[in-house]
Design an enzyme around this catalytic site. Sequence first.
Site, short mmCIF file in Angstrom:
data_model
loop_
_atom_site.label_atom_id
_atom_site.label_comp_id
_atom_site.label_asym_id
_atom_site.label_seq_id
_atom_site.Cartn_x
_atom_site.Cartn_y
_atom_site.Cartn_z
N HIS A 1 53.10 -34.01 -25.46
CA HIS A 1 52.37 -32.76 -24.91
C HIS A 1 52.11 -31.78 -26.37
O HIS A 1 51.38 -31.44 -26.45
CB HIS A 1 53.36 -31.84 -23.92
CG HIS A 1 52.97 -30.59 -23.77
ND1 HIS A 1 51.71 -30.03 -23.31
CD2 HIS A 1 53.47 -29.30 -24.14
CE1 HIS A 1 51.56 -28.93 -23.16
NE2 HIS A 1 52.78 -28.47 -23.72
N ARG B 1 46.47 -38.54 -22.35
CA ARG B 1 46.96 -37.79 -23.38
C ARG B 1 47.82 -38.85 -24.25
O ARG B 1 48.91 -39.33 -23.87
CB ARG B 1 47.98 -36.77 -22.94
CG ARG B 1 48.41 -35.74 -24.24
CD ARG B 1 49.36 -34.67 -23.41
NE ARG B 1 50.68 -35.61 -23.40
CZ ARG B 1 51.69 -35.35 -22.79
NH1 ARG B 1 51.56 -34.38 -21.69
NH2 ARG B 1 52.79 -35.87 -22.56
N TYR C 1 59.73 -39.43 -20.17
CA TYR C 1 59.04 -39.29 -18.62
C TYR C 1 57.97 -40.13 -18.47
O TYR C 1 57.33 -40.09 -17.35
CB TYR C 1 58.60 -37.83 -18.25
CG TYR C 1 57.81 -37.18 -19.28
CD1 TYR C 1 56.55 -37.33 -19.18
CD2 TYR C 1 58.21 -36.20 -20.10
CE1 TYR C 1 55.72 -36.72 -19.99
CE2 TYR C 1 57.60 -35.63 -21.25
CZ TYR C 1 56.14 -36.05 -21.27
OH TYR C 1 55.25 -35.27 -22.17
#
Lengths: 362, 325
Positions: free
Chosen positions: A260, A256, A269
């Site tokens: 998100h 990815r 993160y």
Amino acid sequence: METIADFEVQYSQFLNPEGKPSSDIPELAKEPDALIGLYRAMTETRVFDTKAVNLQRTGKLGTYASSLGHEAAHVGIAAAMREDDVLAPSYRETGTMLYRGVRMEELLLYWGGDERGSDFADVKNDFPYCVPIATQCLHAAGAAMAFQLRGESRCAVSLNGDGGTSEGAFYEAMNVAGARNLPVIFIVINNKWAISLPIEEQTATKTLAQKAVAAGIPGIQVDGNDVIAVRHWVERALARARKGEGACLIETVTYRLSDHTTADDASRYRKKEDVEAAWKVEPLIRIRKYLTELGIWDEEKEKALLEDAADKVDIAVQKYLNTPKPPVESMFDYMYKELPEFLEEQREHAIRYADKNGGEHG
Amino acid sequence: MAEVTLIDAVTMAMAWELEHDPMVVILGEDVGVNGGVFRATAGLQKRFGVDRVQDTPLAEGMIAGISIGMATQGMRPIAEIQFMGFIYPTVDQMINHAGRIRNRTRGRLTCPMVLRAPFGGGIHAPEHHSESTEALFAHMPGIRVVIPSSPARAYGLLLAAIRDPDPVVFLEPKRIYRLNKQEVEDNGKALPLDVCYILREGTDVTLVTWGAMIFETIKAVDQLARNGVSCEVIDLATISPIDYETILESVEKTGRLVIVHEAARSCGVGAEIAAIVAEKGMYDLKGPIRRVTGYDVVMPLFRREMDYLPSVSKIVDAIGAAMHD
């Protein structure tokens, strides 16, 4: 003690990140038109996606889940499907849906807060985006059961992410598909991240493909950045299912590259170096290199493709932006085939206040 | 015409639809060879084959999910959940998908499915086998909730539920599965959904109830009739959407309302009925609305389950109190 069952998981890649083909590359990889078609769809997906993120950033779209980096998986899957097969996507499968014939303006309408975006004009039976995780795996299994019962030569394809493999519905769907030999393909798009949870913390299994073992169906891991591998194995799986040989699980490994969603900040993160490394193996570069190597692609064609894609996206954006809000009563009108009497009063109430609602909230 | 029990009527309705609509299939745990734990599908697999009456693996969320998948692709699945205590894994699928798919695709995909489950207490069943949680489903937009209370209504309402173009949760009061028999003609005639059924006409008090509680309510009403109290008894039948018109018309006539249900009181369906009557029929009321319901506690195991449930005395007392307001 003796071993009474064991398993192995195969991995397949035909085009490496440099665009070099392996010796066993399938016939498909030698068909210029097919290859260019895949590359075109992947590029259009990327251009659309970039635009959608920009629209969100400028306040013209709601929260959007980017498909950046998933283009090979998305397009490879759709290219392997037949028109009358049925797709049950998660909320990120933009490339698959576009290739299936969902219009760009429909996807924009959806992310722009308008249900009409899921009333696909050209794709009648596919499921819309699915937000609750892995619940769509069961819809695909059910659709496959319908095809099987009616003796139709159709398959269902469900897509979910790595996080979704932790859900009960994912396993339940594979299990019933195994038990009933259903014509359904489960595809996990392993992009390594479920919002902030890395795949290593999602599961102790070495692969997600091996989750198939527990359901008694075959599982394979494919390089999800290699469109040829994705298309090839999905096609094989569909052919097998169509012959009555049942379901299977395909794990496509990708990354990815985006947050998100537009509401997320992945820098909180994950390490910049990891994302940079993933950019080096992203799916568009290798197919473009391969096409160039074959002598069927050049800078001029690339420029024309990008311009063409930008035009296509711009037209869709204009259609989306020019679509007026749905009538207020539409929130009532599709709840049931016929509006129950008690809802009529609420419907009238909503209509009466619709004009007054602007600016009164918050 | 045959005299049948409520569960016979359920079987008859499913058999009729299996016979007449090739898109109808039955799915569930032990519904095939075994004919269902309550025998609701007894003989159906033998008659219609393993494709039409399918035993599924044991996962209720899966049963609901694949039913939705089938329904959106042109089938009319009837899914059986063995007991209401096992229905909760279906909630995700029902609220997030079954009730939404028509709306979210503007009618492109629809979900004509029935989720059947036996519910309610009073049969000395094990833990998790006696609850009445119809309000959970009644709170879900897009989902119909239907509860029959007699063999004839079980037959007619289940036919209507199967033919309905939208999802229906069909809850069967298992305590009265075999309580009595009634003549039911197996003629494929459905009864209307979304309407109440007036079981007794009366002038002093309106009783609204459903499912197995019809029997306690009728007993209470018969008892009070001897004292000259005239009660109107309404079987709600469709729990969602509620036919308020019939209830309001009755309250206009009687001026008193007593609601009886097995389910826990707080946020139960009775609360919604009371609220609507308070909003739209308050000036017809001669006194407060009363509810006779289960308590807001965990359903006790069977040694005390009858103390949890509304009883004839509890209903008689509530009606008596209403008459004295």
